[in-house]
Motif scaffolding. Structure first.
Motif, PDB file in Angstrom:
ATOM      1  N   UNK A   1      19.291  23.911   9.027  1.00 19.78           N
ATOM      2  CA  UNK A   1      20.162  22.893   8.333  1.00 19.78           C
ATOM      3  C   UNK A   1      20.794  21.956   8.943  1.00 19.78           C
ATOM      4  N   UNK A   2      20.656  20.731   8.837  1.00 23.92           N
ATOM      5  CA  UNK A   2      21.393  19.677   9.533  1.00 23.92           C
ATOM      6  C   UNK A   2      20.362  18.872  10.352  1.00 23.92           C
ATOM      7  N   UNK A   3      19.415  19.890  10.620  1.00 20.31           N
ATOM      8  CA  UNK A   3      18.218  19.287  11.803  1.00 20.31           C
ATOM      9  C   UNK A   3      17.612  17.839  10.995  1.00 20.31           C
ATOM     10  N   UNK A   4      17.020  17.187  12.148  1.00 22.36           N
ATOM     11  CA  UNK A   4      16.449  15.656  11.629  1.00 22.36           C
ATOM     12  C   UNK A   4      15.193  15.659  12.061  1.00 22.36           C
ATOM     13  N   UNK A   5      14.366  14.995  11.573  1.00 24.65           N
ATOM     14  CA  UNK A   5      13.192  14.520  12.024  1.00 24.65           C
ATOM     15  C   UNK A   5      13.129  13.060  12.049  1.00 24.65           C
ATOM     16  N   UNK A   6      12.777  12.231  12.795  1.00 27.66           N
ATOM     17  CA  UNK A   6      12.999  10.974  13.062  1.00 27.66           C
ATOM     18  C   UNK A   6      11.636  10.231  13.248  1.00 27.66           C
ATOM     19  N   UNK A   7      11.367   9.355  12.104  1.00 24.64           N
ATOM     20  CA  UNK A   7      10.115   8.521  12.198  1.00 24.64           C
ATOM     21  C   UNK A   7      10.679   7.094  12.711  1.00 24.64           C
ATOM     22  N   UNK A   8      10.068   6.401  13.933  1.00 27.07           N
ATOM     23  CA  UNK A   8      10.590   5.323  14.576  1.00 27.07           C
ATOM     24  C   UNK A   8       9.653   4.044  14.249  1.00 27.07           C
ATOM     25  N   UNK A   9      10.121   3.108  13.642  1.00 25.01           N
ATOM     26  CA  UNK A   9       9.100   1.884  13.494  1.00 25.01           C
ATOM     27  C   UNK A   9       9.724   0.750  14.697  1.00 25.01           C
ATOM     28  N   UNK A  10       8.787  -0.111  15.031  1.00 23.94           N
ATOM     29  CA  UNK A  10       9.245  -0.999  16.165  1.00 23.94           C
ATOM     30  C   UNK A  10      10.086  -1.978  15.250  1.00 23.94           C
ATOM     31  N   UNK A  11      11.111  -2.849  16.347  1.00 24.79           N
ATOM     32  CA  UNK A  11      11.838  -3.687  15.876  1.00 24.79           C
ATOM     33  C   UNK A  11      11.195  -5.015  15.343  1.00 24.79           C
ATOM     34  N   UNK A  12      10.331  -5.273  16.019  1.00 22.90           N
ATOM     35  CA  UNK A  12       9.607  -6.482  15.358  1.00 22.90           C
ATOM     36  C   UNK A  12       8.337  -6.103  14.652  1.00 22.90           C
TER      37      UNK A  12
ATOM     38  N   UNK B   1       0.699  -1.273   0.110  1.00 21.61           N
ATOM     39  CA  UNK B   1       0.158  -0.165  -0.092  1.00 21.61           C
ATOM     40  C   UNK B   1       0.675   1.169  -0.150  1.00 21.61           C
ATOM     41  N   UNK B   2       0.198   2.535   0.270  1.00 19.96           N
ATOM     42  CA  UNK B   2       0.578   3.649   0.406  1.00 19.96           C
ATOM     43  C   UNK B   2       0.261   4.655   1.554  1.00 19.96           C
ATOM     44  N   UNK B   3       1.189   5.002   2.258  1.00 16.15           N
ATOM     45  CA  UNK B   3       1.011   5.723   3.428  1.00 16.15           C
ATOM     46  C   UNK B   3       1.587   7.008   3.409  1.00 16.15           C
ATOM     47  N   UNK B   4       0.840   8.034   3.773  1.00 18.49           N
ATOM     48  CA  UNK B   4       1.504   9.160   3.714  1.00 18.49           C
ATOM     49  C   UNK B   4       1.579  10.100   4.948  1.00 18.49           C
ATOM     50  N   UNK B   5       2.775  10.190   5.419  1.00 21.98           N
ATOM     51  CA  UNK B   5       3.153  10.908   6.828  1.00 21.98           C
ATOM     52  C   UNK B   5       3.249  12.480   6.750  1.00 21.98           C
ATOM     53  N   UNK B   6       2.461  13.427   7.409  1.00 21.45           N
ATOM     54  CA  UNK B   6       2.794  14.525   6.914  1.00 21.45           C
ATOM     55  C   UNK B   6       3.118  15.379   8.119  1.00 21.45           C
ATOM     56  N   UNK B   7       4.278  16.055   8.363  1.00 18.99           N
ATOM     57  CA  UNK B   7       4.685  16.761   9.533  1.00 18.99           C
ATOM     58  C   UNK B   7       4.675  18.153   9.292  1.00 18.99           C
ATOM     59  N   UNK B   8       3.904  18.944  10.097  1.00 19.39           N
ATOM     60  CA  UNK B   8       3.866  20.479   9.929  1.00 19.39           C
ATOM     61  C   UNK B   8       4.688  21.021  11.030  1.00 19.39           C
TER      62      UNK B   8
ATOM     63  N   UNK C   1      10.601  26.409   8.760  1.00 12.92           N
ATOM     64  CA  UNK C   1       9.900  27.196   9.699  1.00 12.92           C
ATOM     65  C   UNK C   1       8.492  26.903   9.827  1.00 12.92           C
ATOM     66  N   UNK C   2       7.940  27.743  10.865  1.00 10.22           N
ATOM     67  CA  UNK C   2       6.706  27.353  11.316  1.00 10.22           C
ATOM     68  C   UNK C   2       5.726  27.385  10.176  1.00 10.22           C
ATOM     69  N   UNK C   3       4.938  26.034  10.017  1.00  9.42           N
ATOM     70  CA  UNK C   3       4.030  25.915   8.914  1.00  9.42           C
ATOM     71  C   UNK C   3       4.584  25.283   7.760  1.00  9.42           C
ATOM     72  N   UNK C   4       5.823  24.964   7.684  1.00 14.66           N
ATOM     73  CA  UNK C   4       6.314  24.269   6.415  1.00 14.66           C
ATOM     74  C   UNK C   4       5.653  22.871   6.821  1.00 14.66           C
ATOM     75  N   UNK C   5       5.595  21.964   5.774  1.00 13.87           N
ATOM     76  CA  UNK C   5       5.324  20.759   5.702  1.00 13.87           C
ATOM     77  C   UNK C   5       6.223  19.810   5.204  1.00 13.87           C
ATOM     78  N   UNK C   6       6.585  18.689   5.817  1.00 17.84           N
ATOM     79  CA  UNK C   6       7.567  17.513   5.232  1.00 17.84           C
ATOM     80  C   UNK C   6       6.684  16.503   5.094  1.00 17.84           C
ATOM     81  N   UNK C   7       6.638  15.924   3.940  1.00 17.64           N
ATOM     82  CA  UNK C   7       5.829  14.856   3.407  1.00 17.64           C
ATOM     83  C   UNK C   7       6.560  13.496   3.150  1.00 17.64           C
TER      84      UNK C   7
END
Length: 122
Positions: free
Chosen positions: A45-56, A30-37, A110-116
Motif C-alpha cells: 500500500x502506497x507503492x507506485x508504478x510509473x509510466x513515463x512519456x517523453x517531454x516532446x 485511439x485506445x491503448x492498453x498497458x498491462x503490468x503483471x 502480489x505476484x501475478x496480479x495485473x494492473x491495467x
C-alpha cells in the motif's frame, strides 16, 4: 512511452506489455492498453508504478476524472487493492517528464496480479 520489445524488466519486478503494437499516426485518436503483471516483489500500500512519456510528444496527456472529456483514461487491478492514477511531472528527469503515476491504495499487489491502464477510449 518507454517500451522496448514486448516486455520490460524481468519477472522479479514484473513485466509490462502494450496493445495494440502497431505504429500510431500523429493526430489519430485511439485506445491503448498497458498491462503490468506484478513479479516476485509485491507492491505494498502506497507503492507506485510509473509510466513515463517523453517531454516532446504529440500525445494528449491523459486525464482520469471526467469520462466525457478528451483524454479520459482509467486504471484497474485484478489484485486485492484499489489503484488510482494521476499525472505528475518531473519524477523521472528530462526527456521523460510526463509521468503517469499509479498508486496502490487499501491493500497490496502480489505476484501475478495485473494492473491495467487504458489510455483513450477510441
Amino acid at each position: 512511452m518507454v517500451f522496448s520489445g514486448e516486455h520490460l524488466d524481468n519477472n522479479r519486478n514484473g513485466i509490462a506489455s502494450i496493445k495494440p503494437r502497431e505504429e500510431v499516426v500523429a493526430g489519430v485518436k485511439g485506445k491503448w492498453i498497458i498491462e503490468y503483471t506484478v513479479g516476485e516483489r509485491k507492491i505494498e500500500e502506497g507503492g507506485r508504478i510509473i509510466v513515463a512519456m517523453r517531454h516532446s510528444t504529440d500525445w494528449e496527456l491523459p486525464q482520469f476524472k471526467c469520462p466525457s472529456r478528451s483524454g479520459y483514461s482509467s486504471v484497474s487491478t485484478s489484485g486485492n487493492a484499489d489503484v488510482s492514477a494521476e499525472i505528475i511531472a518531473g519524477i523521472i528527469p528530462y526527456p521523460w517528464e510526463h509521468n503517469i503515476v499509479i498508486t496502490v491504495r487499501r491493500g497490496y499487489l502480489e505476484k501475478g496480479d495485473k494492473v491495467t491502464l487504458v489510455l483513450g477510449s477510441n
